[in-house]
Write an enzyme that holds these catalytic residues in place. Structure first.
Site, PDB file in Angstrom:
ATOM      1  N   GLU A  11      -4.932  -8.970   2.651  1.00  0.00           N
ATOM      2  CA  GLU A  11      -6.096  -8.425   3.851  1.00  0.00           C
ATOM      3  C   GLU A  11      -7.018  -9.342   3.866  1.00  0.00           C
ATOM      4  O   GLU A  11      -7.588  -9.735   4.315  1.00  0.00           O
ATOM      5  CB  GLU A  11      -6.533  -7.151   3.244  1.00  0.00           C
ATOM      6  CG  GLU A  11      -5.394  -6.850   3.685  1.00  0.00           C
ATOM      7  CD  GLU A  11      -3.563  -5.892   3.103  1.00  0.00           C
ATOM      8  OE1 GLU A  11      -3.191  -4.849   3.819  1.00  0.00           O
ATOM      9  OE2 GLU A  11      -4.331  -6.600   2.682  1.00  0.00           O
TER      10      GLU A  11
ATOM     11  N   GLU B  92       1.169  -0.972   0.013  1.00  0.00           N
ATOM     12  CA  GLU B  92      -0.357   0.108   0.115  1.00  0.00           C
ATOM     13  C   GLU B  92       1.225   0.747  -0.487  1.00  0.00           C
ATOM     14  O   GLU B  92       0.914   2.031  -0.372  1.00  0.00           O
ATOM     15  CB  GLU B  92      -0.952  -0.118   1.382  1.00  0.00           C
ATOM     16  CG  GLU B  92      -1.921  -0.651   1.269  1.00  0.00           C
ATOM     17  CD  GLU B  92      -3.638  -1.091   1.612  1.00  0.00           C
ATOM     18  OE1 GLU B  92      -4.268  -0.505   0.821  1.00  0.00           O
ATOM     19  OE2 GLU B  92      -3.395  -0.947   2.956  1.00  0.00           O
TER      20      GLU B  92
END
Length: 276
Positions: free
Chosen positions: A150, A130
């Site tokens: 995730e 990210e």
């Protein structure tokens, strides 16, 4: 600047974030190798302070982001973020004073005006991937691994990936990465456009500093204006984007730096830019 010339000059940081200066490049190193450089509050505070320091210092023309111990970043350390066993009460005070600090540190809510070059070795997953999406140029060692894990844990990649990833790589690849949570080796990450260079292991920082040296040799006003234009026009229609580009770029032609660039070219010498 030669990419790896000169010794680094230490310039602040925290116990989990090392800051060095190599000529006109600020090098930020995630420095928690025993935890695969998982994000902690001291690391996030150091990162945000590093971005601000680069923005505020006109002598800094580029930033290199990397990790210590052969790893980039394995994502967020939730226990450390909550303050368990954390050194330094003042870090928790920083987060209370600025609840958005962690998003700014991760480049979700802050974009440095100087180019940011990522130098990745080893794991660059979850929060690491990210943060990567907030950088401008990306280099990786051949054994580096990327991925957004995730969904495998029933979580959401809330660091910006559902917005940014499909704008940076083809949507089919973005959705596969987001929805399968599988790891991506460096060569595949390069093939789909997530990173730009794959180099021998242990040399990603050297390559990033080489690229930074090329950036640093260019006119700093021009470099910053070009970066700003790319991002501010990315969501515009083509006519609106072209109009914004002219508004951003045309004033550069009247600067002393532009005149110096042309003069240096004619005189066959390196230009000396003064941000004027």
């Amino acid at each position: 600047m030669g990419g790896t010339e000169g010794a680094g000059e230490h310039a602040g940081g925290t116990e989990h974030l090392t800051v060095e200066r190599f000529d006109a490049t600020l090098v930020l190193t995630l420095n928690r190798p025993e935890a695969k450089n998982a994000l902690s509050l001291p690391m996030l505070v150091g990162l945000y302070d590093g971005w601000l320091a680069a923005d505020e210092d006109d002598d800094i023309r580029s930033i290199v982001l990397t990790g210590a111990g052969g790893t980039f970043c394995a994502g967020m350390d939730l226990k450390a973020l909550a303050g368990d066993g954390m050194a330094g009460e003042h870090y928790r005070e920083r987060l209370r004073d600025d609840p958005d600090l962690h998003w700014k540190a991760m480049l979700r809510h802050h974009r440095p005006r100087k180019p940011v070059i990522a130098a990745v070795e080893g794991h660059c997953v979850a929060g690491g991937t990210e943060i990567l999406q907030g950088t401008d140029i990306r280099v990786a060692g051949e054994s580096a691994t990327f991925g957004l894990f995730e969904v495998r844990r029933g979580l959401f990649p809330i660091g910006g990936s559902t917005v940014r990833l499909a704008r940076q790589i083809p949507r089919t690849h973005a959705l596969e990465m987001l929805l399968t949570g599988r790891p991506y080796p460096a060569r595949e990450a390069e093939r789909i456009g997530l990173i730009g260079h794959v180099v021998p292991d242990g040399t990603a920082r050297d390559k990033a500093l080489e690229i930074a040296g090329m950036v640093n040799a260019c006119g700093p006003l021009a470099v910053e204006a070009v970066k700003a234009s790319v991002y501010e026009t990315s969501g515009m229609t083509e006519p609106d984007g072209l109009k914004a580009e002219l508004a951003r770029g045309r004033p550069l032609f009247d600067t002393a730096d532009a005149k110096e660039g042309s003069r240096a070219f004619a005189e066959k010498r390196p230009p000396v830019y003064r941000r004027a």
